[in-house]
Design a protein around this motif. Sequence first.
Motif, PDB file in Angstrom:
ATOM      1  N   GLY A   1       0.647  -1.177  -0.061  1.00  0.00           N
ATOM      2  CA  GLY A   1      -0.071  -0.086   0.103  1.00  0.00           C
ATOM      3  C   GLY A   1       0.818   1.193   0.074  1.00  0.00           C
ATOM      4  N   PRO A   2       1.816   1.350   0.788  1.00  0.00           N
ATOM      5  CA  PRO A   2       2.677   2.494   1.014  1.00  0.00           C
ATOM      6  C   PRO A   2       3.467   2.910  -0.553  1.00  0.00           C
ATOM      7  CG  PRO A   2       2.989   1.351   2.856  1.00  0.00           C
ATOM      8  CD  PRO A   2       2.134   0.468   2.137  1.00  0.00           C
ATOM      9  N   TYR A   3       3.660   1.791  -1.219  1.00  0.00           N
ATOM     10  CA  TYR A   3       4.414   1.956  -2.446  1.00  0.00           C
ATOM     11  C   TYR A   3       3.483   2.633  -3.418  1.00  0.00           C
ATOM     12  CZ  TYR A   3       8.232  -0.676  -0.554  1.00  0.00           C
ATOM     13  OH  TYR A   3       9.199  -1.207   0.253  1.00  0.00           O
ATOM     14  N   VAL A   4       2.079   1.976  -3.454  1.00  0.00           N
ATOM     15  CA  VAL A   4       1.027   2.583  -4.388  1.00  0.00           C
ATOM     16  C   VAL A   4       0.802   4.164  -4.131  1.00  0.00           C
ATOM     17  CG1 VAL A   4      -1.239   2.210  -5.125  1.00  0.00           C
ATOM     18  CG2 VAL A   4       0.124   0.313  -4.626  1.00  0.00           C
ATOM     19  N   CYS A   5       0.780   4.365  -2.765  1.00  0.00           N
ATOM     20  CA  CYS A   5       0.572   5.827  -2.319  1.00  0.00           C
ATOM     21  C   CYS A   5       1.625   6.758  -2.701  1.00  0.00           C
ATOM     22  CB  CYS A   5       0.337   5.928  -0.858  1.00  0.00           C
ATOM     23  SG  CYS A   5      -1.279   5.013  -0.171  1.00  0.00           S
ATOM     24  N   ILE A   6       2.806   6.162  -2.659  1.00  0.00           N
ATOM     25  CA  ILE A   6       3.805   7.002  -3.153  1.00  0.00           C
ATOM     26  C   ILE A   6       3.959   6.963  -4.844  1.00  0.00           C
ATOM     27  CG2 ILE A   6       6.390   6.829  -3.609  1.00  0.00           C
ATOM     28  CD1 ILE A   6       6.693   5.296  -1.103  1.00  0.00           C
TER      29      ILE A   6
ATOM     30  N   ILE B   1      -1.639  15.256  -1.414  1.00  0.00           N
ATOM     31  CA  ILE B   1      -0.354  14.614  -1.067  1.00  0.00           C
ATOM     32  C   ILE B   1      -0.659  14.158   0.356  1.00  0.00           C
ATOM     33  CG2 ILE B   1       1.948  14.840  -0.875  1.00  0.00           C
ATOM     34  CD1 ILE B   1       1.128  14.695  -3.452  1.00  0.00           C
ATOM     35  N   ALA B   2      -1.231  15.188   1.280  1.00  0.00           N
ATOM     36  CA  ALA B   2      -1.330  14.715   2.934  1.00  0.00           C
ATOM     37  C   ALA B   2      -2.126  13.202   3.012  1.00  0.00           C
ATOM     38  CB  ALA B   2      -1.808  15.868   3.545  1.00  0.00           C
ATOM     39  N   VAL B   3      -3.238  13.474   1.977  1.00  0.00           N
ATOM     40  CA  VAL B   3      -4.147  12.220   2.132  1.00  0.00           C
ATOM     41  C   VAL B   3      -3.273  10.869   2.076  1.00  0.00           C
ATOM     42  CG1 VAL B   3      -6.266  10.939   1.235  1.00  0.00           C
ATOM     43  CG2 VAL B   3      -6.115  13.624   1.608  1.00  0.00           C
ATOM     44  N   TYR B   4      -2.493  11.025   0.646  1.00  0.00           N
ATOM     45  CA  TYR B   4      -1.964   9.769   0.429  1.00  0.00           C
ATOM     46  C   TYR B   4      -0.839   9.503   1.401  1.00  0.00           C
ATOM     47  CZ  TYR B   4      -3.570  10.648  -4.480  1.00  0.00           C
ATOM     48  OH  TYR B   4      -4.130  10.978  -5.493  1.00  0.00           O
ATOM     49  N   GLY B   5      -0.180  10.280   2.315  1.00  0.00           N
ATOM     50  CA  GLY B   5       0.644  10.158   3.343  1.00  0.00           C
ATOM     51  C   GLY B   5       0.155   9.339   4.361  1.00  0.00           C
TER      52      GLY B   5
ATOM     53  N   TRP C   1      -2.645   7.500   4.293  1.00  0.00           N
ATOM     54  CA  TRP C   1      -2.907   6.254   3.838  1.00  0.00           C
ATOM     55  C   TRP C   1      -1.727   5.293   3.851  1.00  0.00           C
ATOM     56  CZ3 TRP C   1      -7.569   3.506   3.073  1.00  0.00           C
ATOM     57  CH2 TRP C   1      -8.413   4.221   2.886  1.00  0.00           C
ATOM     58  N   ALA C   2      -0.639   5.895   3.244  1.00  0.00           N
ATOM     59  CA  ALA C   2       0.667   5.030   3.493  1.00  0.00           C
ATOM     60  C   ALA C   2       0.902   4.946   5.059  1.00  0.00           C
ATOM     61  CB  ALA C   2       1.594   6.127   2.904  1.00  0.00           C
ATOM     62  N   LEU C   3       0.678   5.616   5.869  1.00  0.00           N
ATOM     63  CA  LEU C   3       1.087   5.355   7.229  1.00  0.00           C
ATOM     64  C   LEU C   3       0.030   4.267   7.748  1.00  0.00           C
ATOM     65  CD1 LEU C   3       2.403   5.897   9.842  1.00  0.00           C
ATOM     66  CD2 LEU C   3       0.808   7.840  10.444  1.00  0.00           C
ATOM     67  N   GLY C   4      -1.144   4.426   7.315  1.00  0.00           N
ATOM     68  CA  GLY C   4      -2.402   3.426   7.870  1.00  0.00           C
ATOM     69  C   GLY C   4      -2.111   2.273   7.321  1.00  0.00           C
ATOM     70  N   PHE C   5      -1.432   1.866   6.035  1.00  0.00           N
ATOM     71  CA  PHE C   5      -1.014   0.687   5.494  1.00  0.00           C
ATOM     72  C   PHE C   5      -0.109   0.185   6.004  1.00  0.00           C
ATOM     73  CE2 PHE C   5      -3.405   1.832   1.407  1.00  0.00           C
ATOM     74  CZ  PHE C   5      -4.033   0.869   1.380  1.00  0.00           C
ATOM     75  N   ALA C   6       0.967   0.979   6.390  1.00  0.00           N
ATOM     76  CA  ALA C   6       2.320   0.291   7.260  1.00  0.00           C
ATOM     77  C   ALA C   6       1.897  -0.089   8.524  1.00  0.00           C
ATOM     78  CB  ALA C   6       3.350   1.531   7.225  1.00  0.00           C
TER      79      ALA C   6
END
Length: 629
Positions: free
Chosen positions: A48-53, A73-77, A79-84
């Motif tokens: 997930g974080p890679y996709v968000c990146i 960008i903040a939303v993707y960040g 989401w990346a944190l949530g996936f991690a």
Amino acid sequence: MEERTAEDAQAGKATGSVGRLLAFAGPRRALTYLGCALAAVSMIVSFGPYVCIWFAARDLIAVAPDWKEATSIAVYGWWALGFAVASIALYFAGLMCTHLAAFRCASNMRKRATEHLMHTSLGYFDNHASGALRRVVDGCALETEGLLAHKLPDTAGSIAMIIGMLALFFIFDWRLGVACLVPVAVSLACMFYMMGGRGMDFMTRYMESLVKMNKTGTEYVRGIPVVKVFQQTVHSFRAFHDAIEEFTVLAQDYAVKWCQTPQSLSLTVISAAAVFLVPVAVLAVPGEHDIARFAANFAFYAIFSAVIPTAMTRVMFMSEAFQSAADAVNRVEGVLAAPVIEAPGNPCAPKDNSIRFDDVSFTYEGADEPALDHVSFDVPAGATVALVGPSGGGKTTAASLVPRFWDVSAGSVTVGGVDVRDVDPADLMGRVAFVFQANRLFSQSILENVRAARPDATRDEVLAALEAAQCGDILEKLPQGVDTVYGTDGTHLSGGEVQRLMLARAILKDAPIVVLDEATAFADPENEVKIQAAFKRLARSRDGAPRTVLMVAHRLSTVRNADKIVVLDQGRVAEQGTHEELLAAKGLYARMWADYERSVSWRITSTGSATERDEAEAQRAALAEGSVA
């Protein structure tokens, strides 16, 4: 084709070994499946974080250089944190499940192996060193614990990672995806080369070498006093030295000659996976209409390629773990296949305490010649019968057949008119007490060491048995007396003193039948006098009734008063009778007795004729060969 088939068969065995291994986990094997599933989901979520990146890079490139327009960008960040976080939580939960199953599996493996060894014929331990058995029971369980707790969920995660990688490689740009697959293919080819065929054979020989080194290492540690006395080094203990050399050569040969080149190539290509993207990008850019999107894709693959080394390393360790597990479970199952003392379906109770050898023959496994060959003699109830003869004559073997350390190859050994194979093993062990020349004290108090013969015995009963075994002087010199823990604070005893403690065990057990094997082997003259006094007490039960005693002896002074003496030579009964009858027969026993009397009066002198010195040298040689001792 034949080689490929062999490799497939080995892989099938490795996979099947995991199923056999999980059988030890019992109901908790379900936790293993759940843990592997959670680990696989965790690995998919970690993408997930890679996709968000990729989404963030796409939006930034699309609005460049006006970065403020990229409002998501903040939303993707987040989401990346949530996936991690979700990936870590799922992986942690999966490891909790697999650890619970692994601990139960290792525990059951140790328990089953130990319990089986408790029912195994005691003769089995003569052919299997304690170091090797410890390595199998404890070491193999430890190895399989690591496999189930970590390697198996990591394997499930690696499989999910590879499937997810293949999907992501072709979702955004198939050309860049193929470029990322090149190092994966090269790495897998290198692993198959290292792990297949010779790799499988290496793992088997590697585990065998570890067991051998563990066994000889244990023997070396026990023999350190001898090595130090003669001022030798490890090179003097040839078996241990050769085991170390064999392991060293084996590991170096596999690592340097077999794995060096493919391992170096594999690590190089997977660590530089991003390099394979560059030529593809150079060739593809001229034909691209949406350069921004292609740049975002390139950034994604360049970042995501860092996952490839992790995935391939896990695959490599997965293969090694499966090979180790296959070997470990085979060795544990080998212990579980050891012959046990089978309890008869309809056990019979002996009528009395007499012993009879009826045309008994016995051959050790792997031996060409029988240790006993058509041996017959009787030990009446309450009588004392001694087995004597030259070393290797079969005395210890005959004594070990009474408590069923081994089962006869032919004929029968009966107790109270009942074949020992038809007596319940617990009943038989309860009727027989034995004292051997090689005894072991536990790292417990002297009280508990003696009480091992009868755990329900009171303290006063133990003290009475110690007194009957002439152990008063031993207790007096110990710092805490009978409560002194053996082996602590320099508390050690001589061989003769240990023998007296073993006699105290036998006295406390109060069994109607006593088997003594070289009970005075380590006794000095002072200890031998006390041991002989303990023998007299051991020969009678607490109520004063005579016990049936079968004793093996090399010191003929201990057997002259026996009710009957059986002389064994090369596995056969050479003669039998009382001391006086055998002397009158002028056979083997008479010659042994004459040699014994000469040895008692033998003295070392600095003077004397050459003939006298030659005669003394001949007597000393006879003693060394064991014809007297």
